[in-house]
Design an enzyme around this catalytic site. Sequence first.
Site, PDB file in Angstrom:
ATOM      1  N   GLU A 247       3.958   1.537  -1.194  1.00 48.24           N
ATOM      2  CA  GLU A 247       4.583   1.670  -2.514  1.00 48.24           C
ATOM      3  C   GLU A 247       3.581   2.252  -3.508  1.00 48.24           C
ATOM      4  OE1 GLU A 247       5.495  -1.787  -4.813  1.00 48.24           O
ATOM      5  OE2 GLU A 247       6.674  -0.607  -6.223  1.00 48.24           O
TER       6      GLU A 247
ATOM      7  N   LEU B  36      -2.334  19.428 -26.943  1.00 51.97           N
ATOM      8  CA  LEU B  36      -2.346  20.897 -27.014  1.00 51.97           C
ATOM      9  C   LEU B  36      -1.014  21.460 -27.523  1.00 51.97           C
ATOM     10  CD1 LEU B  36      -4.386  21.913 -23.840  1.00 51.97           C
ATOM     11  CD2 LEU B  36      -5.052  22.213 -26.227  1.00 51.97           C
ATOM     12  N   HIS B  37       0.041  20.671 -27.416  1.00 49.54           N
ATOM     13  CA  HIS B  37       1.338  21.107 -27.951  1.00 49.54           C
ATOM     14  C   HIS B  37       1.421  20.912 -29.471  1.00 49.54           C
ATOM     15  CE1 HIS B  37       2.771  21.182 -23.781  1.00 49.54           C
ATOM     16  NE2 HIS B  37       3.928  21.658 -24.191  1.00 49.54           N
ATOM     17  N   GLY B  38       0.487  20.148 -30.035  1.00 48.38           N
ATOM     18  CA  GLY B  38       0.589  19.847 -31.463  1.00 48.38           C
ATOM     19  C   GLY B  38       1.882  19.090 -31.760  1.00 48.38           C
ATOM     20  N   GLY B  39       2.481  19.357 -32.921  1.00 54.52           N
ATOM     21  CA  GLY B  39       3.705  18.649 -33.334  1.00 54.52           C
ATOM     22  C   GLY B  39       4.857  18.868 -32.367  1.00 54.52           C
TER      23      GLY B  39
ATOM     24  N   ARG C  60       2.336  30.166 -27.560  1.00 49.46           N
ATOM     25  CA  ARG C  60       2.107  29.699 -28.933  1.00 49.46           C
ATOM     26  C   ARG C  60       1.008  30.530 -29.601  1.00 49.46           C
ATOM     27  NH1 ARG C  60       3.619  27.712 -33.688  1.00 49.46           N
ATOM     28  NH2 ARG C  60       2.124  26.250 -34.597  1.00 49.46           N
TER      29      ARG C  60
ATOM     30  N   PRO D 196       0.828  -1.219   0.000  1.00 51.45           N
ATOM     31  CA  PRO D 196       0.000   0.000   0.000  1.00 51.45           C
ATOM     32  C   PRO D 196       0.860   1.267   0.000  1.00 51.45           C
ATOM     33  CG  PRO D 196      -0.878  -1.597   1.536  1.00 51.45           C
ATOM     34  CD  PRO D 196       0.452  -2.139   1.069  1.00 51.45           C
TER      35      PRO D 196
ATOM     36  N   GLY E 121       2.206  -3.204  -9.984  1.00 45.30           N
ATOM     37  CA  GLY E 121       0.965  -3.965 -10.185  1.00 45.30           C
ATOM     38  C   GLY E 121       0.132  -3.230 -11.226  1.00 45.30           C
TER      39      GLY E 121
HETATM   40  C1  LIG Z   1       9.746   0.008 -16.075  1.00 46.26           C
HETATM   41  C2  LIG Z   1       9.319  -1.075 -15.092  1.00 46.26           C
HETATM   42  C3  LIG Z   1       9.824  -1.040 -13.815  1.00 46.26           C
HETATM   43  C4  LIG Z   1       9.465  -2.036 -12.905  1.00 46.26           C
HETATM   44  N1  LIG Z   1      10.012  -1.993 -11.656  1.00 46.26           N
HETATM   45  C5  LIG Z   1       9.755  -2.993 -10.801  1.00 46.26           C
HETATM   46  C6  LIG Z   1      10.380  -3.041  -9.516  1.00 46.26           C
HETATM   47  O1  LIG Z   1      11.151  -2.144  -9.159  1.00 46.26           O
HETATM   48  N2  LIG Z   1      10.113  -4.080  -8.690  1.00 46.26           N
HETATM   49  C7  LIG Z   1       9.265  -5.074  -9.061  1.00 46.26           C
HETATM   50  O2  LIG Z   1       9.057  -6.009  -8.278  1.00 46.26           O
HETATM   51  N3  LIG Z   1       8.670  -5.062 -10.259  1.00 46.26           N
HETATM   52  C8  LIG Z   1       8.888  -4.055 -11.138  1.00 46.26           C
HETATM   53  N4  LIG Z   1       8.277  -4.050 -12.368  1.00 46.26           N
HETATM   54  C9  LIG Z   1       7.413  -5.181 -12.724  1.00 46.26           C
HETATM   55  C10 LIG Z   1       5.944  -4.788 -12.755  1.00 46.26           C
HETATM   56  O3  LIG Z   1       5.433  -4.679 -11.438  1.00 46.26           O
HETATM   57  C11 LIG Z   1       5.207  -5.853 -13.594  1.00 46.26           C
HETATM   58  O4  LIG Z   1       5.615  -5.699 -14.946  1.00 46.26           O
HETATM   59  C12 LIG Z   1       3.702  -5.667 -13.468  1.00 46.26           C
HETATM   60  O5  LIG Z   1       3.247  -5.997 -12.163  1.00 46.26           O
HETATM   61  C13 LIG Z   1       2.942  -6.560 -14.479  1.00 46.26           C
HETATM   62  O6  LIG Z   1       3.356  -7.880 -14.410  1.00 46.26           O
HETATM   63  P1  LIG Z   1       3.793  -8.622 -15.752  1.00 46.26           P
HETATM   64  O7  LIG Z   1       4.782  -7.771 -16.461  1.00 46.26           O
HETATM   65  O8  LIG Z   1       4.177 -10.006 -15.376  1.00 46.26           O
HETATM   66  O9  LIG Z   1       2.490  -8.610 -16.664  1.00 46.26           O
HETATM   67  P2  LIG Z   1       1.387  -9.742 -16.734  1.00 46.26           P
HETATM   68  O10 LIG Z   1       0.980 -10.144 -15.341  1.00 46.26           O
HETATM   69  O11 LIG Z   1       1.833 -10.780 -17.690  1.00 46.26           O
HETATM   70  O12 LIG Z   1       0.198  -8.900 -17.361  1.00 46.26           O
HETATM   71  C14 LIG Z   1      -0.105  -8.858 -18.774  1.00 46.26           C
HETATM   72  C15 LIG Z   1      -1.510  -8.290 -18.925  1.00 46.26           C
HETATM   73  O13 LIG Z   1      -2.436  -9.203 -18.321  1.00 46.26           O
HETATM   74  C16 LIG Z   1      -3.242  -8.517 -17.398  1.00 46.26           C
HETATM   75  N5  LIG Z   1      -3.577  -9.408 -16.275  1.00 46.26           N
HETATM   76  C17 LIG Z   1      -2.730 -10.181 -15.558  1.00 46.26           C
HETATM   77  N6  LIG Z   1      -3.391 -10.844 -14.593  1.00 46.26           N
HETATM   78  C18 LIG Z   1      -4.700 -10.463 -14.710  1.00 46.26           C
HETATM   79  C19 LIG Z   1      -5.898 -10.780 -13.991  1.00 46.26           C
HETATM   80  N7  LIG Z   1      -5.894 -11.598 -12.933  1.00 46.26           N
HETATM   81  N8  LIG Z   1      -7.047 -10.204 -14.381  1.00 46.26           N
HETATM   82  C20 LIG Z   1      -7.081  -9.356 -15.421  1.00 46.26           C
HETATM   83  N9  LIG Z   1      -5.990  -9.024 -16.151  1.00 46.26           N
HETATM   84  C21 LIG Z   1      -4.812  -9.557 -15.789  1.00 46.26           C
HETATM   85  C22 LIG Z   1      -2.381  -7.344 -16.923  1.00 46.26           C
HETATM   86  O14 LIG Z   1      -3.197  -6.324 -16.379  1.00 46.26           O
HETATM   87  C23 LIG Z   1      -1.695  -6.951 -18.220  1.00 46.26           C
HETATM   88  O15 LIG Z   1      -2.554  -6.121 -18.976  1.00 46.26           O
HETATM   89  C24 LIG Z   1       8.586  -3.067 -13.284  1.00 46.26           C
HETATM   90  C25 LIG Z   1       8.053  -3.050 -14.591  1.00 46.26           C
HETATM   91  C26 LIG Z   1       8.402  -2.075 -15.487  1.00 46.26           C
HETATM   92  C27 LIG Z   1       7.807  -2.111 -16.877  1.00 46.26           C
END
Ligand SMILES: Cc1cc2nc3c(=O)[nH]c(=O)nc-3n(C[C@H](O)[C@H](O)[C@H](O)COP(=O)(O)OP(=O)(O)OC[C@H]3O[C@@H](n4cnc5c(N)ncnc54)[C@H](O)[C@@H]3O)c2cc1C
Length: 158
Positions: free
Chosen positions: A23, A118-121, A49, A21, A145
């Site tokens: 985080e 609103l910035h356009g190109g 602009r 919560p 999440g």
């Molecule tokens: C730039 C970046 C930084 C990150 N940093 C961290 C970090 O510091 N620490 C860390 O622990 N993680 C980190 N993450 C991981 C991030 O938390 C996960 O990518 C995210 O929780 C989604 O999990 P996934 O990538 O496995 O996607 P998936 O779980 O494979 O999801 C794919 C799609 O399926 C949907 N989906 C999945 N399950 C369900 C469900 N039960 N019901 C409906 N839809 C569902 C999702 O909403 C999504 O649209 C980072 C990710 C990014 C991109």
Amino acid sequence: PMTNCLGEEGKGFIYLMSELPQERLSIAVSSMASTQKAFDETVAFCRDRIVFGKPLLDFQNTRFVLADIKTKLQVGWAHLDWALNRHYKKELTAEEGAAAKLWHTDLQWEVVDACLQLHGGAGYMNEYPIARMWRAARVTRIFGGTNEIMKELIGRGL
Ligand SMILES: Cc1cc2nc3c(=O)[nH]c(=O)nc-3n(C[C@H](O)[C@H](O)[C@H](O)COP(=O)(O)OP(=O)(O)OC[C@H]3O[C@@H](n4cnc5c(N)ncnc54)[C@H](O)[C@@H]3O)c2cc1C
């Protein structure tokens, strides 16, 4: 070595989850700050602009879009004050943290996208901060999440 073990062995993931919560609230706070910054940048841009012989800000559509965003910012900051207050009192629930992350990151995306429009190109050029803010905004609905999972968490608590 075991002397370096923090807490109870095997409970690492539970400890990690207990901080989610907080985080999620921190993501909501940074999203809100980015939303405000996008708005401020866009107001300044629209003042400077000139289109069809007058500042972009003088057109009703521009003012309506920005007035709508300003209203949502006012509501959003009030919500964060409420959530932070609950967090300080250790009362913020997992559902409330999830809702904050969901709402503020959705707002960020909606606002930053409207501001880029609103910035356009110019919004597509790295010389203008909005271009990078738009790219950076896309991930906030995924990390911490996904927002679909936030809805799952809120829905489970009903
Ligand atoms: C730039 C970046 C930084 C990150 N940093 C961290 C970090 O510091 N620490 C860390 O622990 N993680 C980190 N993450 C991981 C991030 O938390 C996960 O990518 C995210 O929780 C989604 O999990 P996934 O990538 O496995 O996607 P998936 O779980 O494979 O999801 C794919 C799609 O399926 C949907 N989906 C999945 N399950 C369900 C469900 N039960 N019901 C409906 N839809 C569902 C999702 O909403 C999504 O649209 C980072 C990710 C990014 C991109």
